[in-house]
Design a protein around this motif. Structure first.
Motif, mmCIF file in Angstrom:
data_model
loop_
_atom_site.group_PDB
_atom_site.id
_atom_site.type_symbol
_atom_site.label_atom_id
_atom_site.label_comp_id
_atom_site.label_asym_id
_atom_site.label_seq_id
_atom_site.Cartn_x
_atom_site.Cartn_y
_atom_site.Cartn_z
ATOM 1 N N ASP A 58 -0.110 9.882 2.385
ATOM 2 C CA ASP A 58 -1.327 10.593 1.360
ATOM 3 C C ASP A 58 -0.458 11.086 0.431
ATOM 4 O O ASP A 58 0.352 12.053 0.314
ATOM 5 N N PRO A 59 -0.753 10.537 -0.755
ATOM 6 C CA PRO A 59 -0.016 10.913 -2.189
ATOM 7 C C PRO A 59 -0.468 12.534 -2.513
ATOM 8 O O PRO A 59 0.688 12.906 -2.781
ATOM 9 N N TRP A 60 -1.337 13.084 -1.951
ATOM 10 C CA TRP A 60 -1.399 14.580 -2.382
ATOM 11 C C TRP A 60 -0.468 15.334 -1.605
ATOM 12 O O TRP A 60 0.202 16.444 -1.923
ATOM 13 N N LEU A 61 -0.433 14.959 -0.406
ATOM 14 C CA LEU A 61 0.440 15.789 0.895
ATOM 15 C C LEU A 61 1.774 15.270 0.499
ATOM 16 O O LEU A 61 2.604 16.068 0.478
ATOM 17 N N LEU A 62 2.311 14.114 0.108
ATOM 18 C CA LEU A 62 3.478 13.889 -0.298
ATOM 19 C C LEU A 62 3.921 14.670 -1.613
ATOM 20 O O LEU A 62 5.181 15.147 -1.406
ATOM 21 N N GLU A 109 0.819 -1.240 -0.010
ATOM 22 C CA GLU A 109 0.058 -0.093 -0.032
ATOM 23 C C GLU A 109 0.931 1.155 -0.158
ATOM 24 O O GLU A 109 0.523 2.338 -0.462
ATOM 25 N N ASP A 110 2.020 1.097 0.967
ATOM 26 C CA ASP A 110 2.991 2.253 0.679
ATOM 27 C C ASP A 110 3.594 2.559 -0.423
ATOM 28 O O ASP A 110 3.564 3.600 -1.066
ATOM 29 N N ILE A 111 3.701 1.362 -1.207
ATOM 30 C CA ILE A 111 4.745 1.667 -2.477
ATOM 31 C C ILE A 111 3.256 2.143 -3.638
ATOM 32 O O ILE A 111 3.680 3.071 -4.367
ATOM 33 N N THR A 112 2.236 1.895 -3.512
ATOM 34 C CA THR A 112 0.968 2.362 -4.321
ATOM 35 C C THR A 112 1.131 3.941 -3.937
ATOM 36 O O THR A 112 0.883 4.603 -5.066
ATOM 37 N N VAL A 113 1.016 4.299 -2.834
ATOM 38 C CA VAL A 113 0.990 5.866 -2.395
ATOM 39 C C VAL A 113 2.138 6.388 -2.904
ATOM 40 O O VAL A 113 2.158 7.581 -3.507
ATOM 41 N N ILE A 114 3.309 5.900 -2.705
ATOM 42 C CA ILE A 114 4.906 6.678 -3.332
ATOM 43 C C ILE A 114 4.718 6.578 -4.616
ATOM 44 O O ILE A 114 4.991 7.809 -5.174
ATOM 45 N N THR A 115 4.377 5.660 -5.307
ATOM 46 C CA THR A 115 4.383 5.703 -6.761
ATOM 47 C C THR A 115 3.227 6.982 -7.246
ATOM 48 O O THR A 115 3.418 7.601 -8.252
ATOM 49 N N ALA A 116 2.217 6.851 -6.869
ATOM 50 C CA ALA A 116 1.106 7.775 -7.105
ATOM 51 C C ALA A 116 1.610 9.237 -6.752
ATOM 52 O O ALA A 116 1.313 10.345 -7.690
ATOM 53 N N ALA A 117 2.143 9.556 -5.742
ATOM 54 C CA ALA A 117 2.856 10.811 -5.354
ATOM 55 C C ALA A 117 3.787 11.316 -6.445
ATOM 56 O O ALA A 117 4.059 12.458 -6.857
ATOM 57 N N HIS A 118 4.428 10.331 -6.636
ATOM 58 C CA HIS A 118 5.674 10.604 -7.697
ATOM 59 C C HIS A 118 5.182 10.886 -9.084
ATOM 60 O O HIS A 118 5.624 12.040 -9.711
ATOM 61 N N GLU A 119 4.186 10.350 -9.558
ATOM 62 C CA GLU A 119 3.199 10.528 -10.801
ATOM 63 C C GLU A 119 2.663 11.822 -10.752
ATOM 64 O O GLU A 119 2.844 12.651 -11.677
ATOM 65 N N ILE A 120 2.063 12.235 -9.703
ATOM 66 C CA ILE A 120 1.526 13.596 -9.243
ATOM 67 C C ILE A 120 2.377 14.653 -9.410
ATOM 68 O O ILE A 120 2.265 15.696 -10.281
ATOM 69 N N VAL A 121 3.702 14.670 -9.065
ATOM 70 C CA VAL A 121 4.792 15.600 -9.203
ATOM 71 C C VAL A 121 5.181 15.596 -10.538
ATOM 72 O O VAL A 121 5.524 16.549 -11.130
ATOM 73 N N LEU A 122 5.740 14.317 -11.263
ATOM 74 C CA LEU A 122 6.018 14.460 -12.463
ATOM 75 C C LEU A 122 5.151 15.347 -13.308
ATOM 76 O O LEU A 122 5.610 15.719 -14.485
ATOM 77 N N LYS A 123 3.736 14.840 -13.481
ATOM 78 C CA LYS A 123 2.772 15.683 -13.917
ATOM 79 C C LYS A 123 2.796 17.118 -13.872
ATOM 80 O O LYS A 123 2.718 18.020 -14.748
ATOM 81 N N GLN A 124 2.830 17.490 -12.789
ATOM 82 C CA GLN A 124 2.689 18.878 -12.222
ATOM 83 C C GLN A 124 3.967 19.597 -12.922
ATOM 84 O O GLN A 124 3.895 20.777 -13.318
#
Length: 77
Positions: free
Chosen positions: A60-64, A17-32
């Motif tokens: 939290d992926p958004w907070l990360l 679950e942590d890996i899913t959150v970290i991966t999501a946060a990474h993708e959010i930042v890359l897109k931003q």
């Protein structure tokens, strides 16, 4: 380098679950930041920083991703 590859190399103790959150946060930042080359030095830096922030306990992926953007905007000196 995908963030997943860094997690494997660093041997970090994250559950699936942590890996899913970290991966999501990474993708959010890359897109931003409009980073399309996942093998670029910037993508690598983003992945390393997201992992470091996640080690502090944030899940939290958004907070990360917010903390990641703040870290990138703050000079290291």
């Amino acid at each position: 380098m995908p963030v997943r590859g860094l997690l494997d190399v660093k041997g970090a103790a994250f559950d699936p679950e942590d890996i899913t959150v970290i991966t999501a946060a990474h993708e959010i930042v890359l897109k931003q930041l409009n980073v399309t080359d996942r093998k670029s030095p910037l993508a690598f830096l983003i992945a390393k920083t997201v992992i470091q922030i996640a080690k502090s306990g944030e899940r939290d992926p958004w907070l990360l991703s917010e903390r990641e953007i703040q870290a990138l905007q703050s000079p290291p000196w």
